[in-house]
Design an enzyme around this catalytic site. Sequence first.
Site, PDB file in Angstrom:
ATOM      1  CG  ASP A 120      14.092  89.404 -12.005  1.00  0.00           C
ATOM      2  OD1 ASP A 120      14.023  88.421 -11.963  1.00  0.00           O
ATOM      3  OD2 ASP A 120      13.280  90.162 -11.239  1.00  0.00           O
ATOM      4  CD  GLU A 121      14.994  86.636  -6.702  1.00  0.00           C
ATOM      5  OE1 GLU A 121      15.040  86.120  -5.560  1.00  0.00           O
ATOM      6  OE2 GLU A 121      13.967  86.238  -7.606  1.00  0.00           O
TER       7      GLU A 121
END
Lengths: 381, 373
Positions: A120-121
């Site tokens: 998610d990053e």
Amino acid sequence: MFHAYGAAMSDEAESDALQRKIIHIDMDAFFASVEQRDHPELRGKPVAVGGSSKRGVVAAASYEARKFGVKSAMPSVTAQRRCPDLIFVKHRFEVYREVSRQIREIFAEHTDLIEPLSLDEAYLDVTDDKQDIGSATLIAEAIRARIREVTRLTASAGVSYNKFIAKIASDQNKPDGICVIPPRHGPAFVASLPVRRFHGVGPRTGEKMARLGIETGADLAGKNEQWLCEKFGSWGGYLYLAARGIDHREVKPNRIRKSIGGERTYGEDKWTEAELREALDAVVDIVWERIEKNEARGRTVTLKMKFADFVQITRARSLDRWVKDKREFSEIGHVLLGDQIPVEKGVRLMGITLSALEGVDDEEGEDEVEETTPVQPAFEF
Amino acid sequence: MKATIERATLLKSLSHVQSVVERRNTIPILSNVLIEAGEDGSLRFMATDLDLQIVETMSASAVETAGSITVSAHTLFEIARKLPEGSEVLLDAADGKMLVKAGRSRFSLPTLPRDDFPMIAEGDLPTSFELPAAELVNLIEKTRFAISTEETRYYLNGIFLHVADDDDRAVLKAAATDGHRLARVTLDRPDGADGMPDVIVPRKCVAELHKLLGERGDKNVLIDLSASKIRFTMGSAILTSKLIDGTFPDYSRVIPTGNDKLLKIDPKALQASVDRVATIASEKTRAVKMALDTDKITLSVTSPENGTAAEEVSGDYKSDGFEIGFNARYLLDILAEVASDSVELHLADASAPTLIRENEKSEALYVLMPMRV
């Protein structure tokens, strides 16, 4: 949504050809948000993704749960104590991976210089963006809007001229926020930060710094490199540069995957052959699914076991060809497990990995090519 | 500053100080050696890496102008090394440069001001005792190979020194471990060491100290220490080091006391055999299997890539036969430190720590964790 320091960075960044434009994108409470998206009854409630069993840990917490002090990596038992109404949900990694794939597609519309840090990053280098938008702020906003449209989830963005500041900035206006730190504001922004926000400054270092009278980036910038090296060793050099808003690390796209694997920690130690074989089957199921999803082929199967006393062993077997299918993968795993049965100590964790993957340099794959490796155990101090 | 010094004296001194200087430095002055010429005709050389500092005082052939300056330690060392034997070297610092002149050679080196040169603040060093250099060398050689290089366990990156009372004998003990093997030396406690704090002397300090001690012969070394610093005074050279700020694990817990299987063997014979069969062992694991039978030890190695090796060694063994595996390198490191013609291996089983020593009176003791082979 608002712009910190107001300015878009494009105007002055373009005046300096060497200035890079970096975006750090971070999904908001990712796993928990996906669960709330797919289960409307969880919305507005404190939710933790992860196991609620004795040894479980929180993988992610919703913003409602964070108000109670529930954090990721916290033991589930502690989380439940802090927030008695906390709802535990099982993770669904297939879904998270799918969303992760979607957001990476969105990034790829703007740049190929994408460095994922986790599902998610990611860091994006948009100095030369594919659509010639030119302004990193506008690109970040376009990405955020598109993520919301495609995934019905929110992301926060940090926009700046290096990775260090971009990452701190993405956290600045979370959730669903953006923060832009143009080069001329970089040093002032860093100066205003509490040192705990610096990457690598944990509670202990934070305490040590407080004792030395360092509370903010400005305090840090007031020290010379030599002093910092005396107090913090080789790390002093990093701190010296960081306190001045300098970070030369590049965005590194496409790390080559060297292995695919997975492991499970058990609530109760496993002893009997039946228990162990059943547990191995379960891990094989999960890992083989990952292997198929990645369309990977490999030659080496490694079994990892951690015992009740935390001593860990790995046993590997290599073929001179690709492991052909799930059945063969599972069989090799079971042969390696068979060599360890009966176990002298309870087994608290088991994992299985496929390595020596196709496309990975043979030289590196060579490391894995070893029959059942002798293991050097350590003293138990 | 202007002084002349004999090339041999300069070279010897610089060879000591330049090894303290790290090859790569982010802080320029740390690459430099501080040179101080005194009114009394002395020349003092000093180098530091902020954790370790060395000061060495020599007599100059002549000091024309007292003063001090700093120049690149490695450059000056290289120059001194290449100058012809027997030359007199002139060191003349003026206007931000230092002139080095010997015979027909002239060098002009950039300098940094002496005021920027960092010194380790020693503070109070309340404990003070002396040890013969040879004894200190022995202590280092018998323990240093076990020092861990794993930076995450920084508290194992040195030799642990502590005092204790063993059955009314006042002792000083030195121990080192990397988690797989442990080496410990026990000495009579020197006068003045009573009540000293437990300290961990970092690996780099140990290495530099060992080099300096080689030239000390039988003379004594003065050791002054506190809980955070240690200073070794060896005639003209003084080595000061910060100590590792950490807690050394309670290593006595891993020293087995009930191992009932005893093997007595010639360490040289065992060493040679292990070394031979280990030729086949994979570079990564170096595993050697040892099968014990009545008065007969069979060493063997099986490697999927390299083939197999086996060798019999005779020894004195009367207990039940069994097999145990060791990392050949670890075993060789230990055997290399046993000087006598007999060594005792006290074994329990294939997975328990093994105790190795010359005999019950020996000052050095080793514990080795077997390998699962």
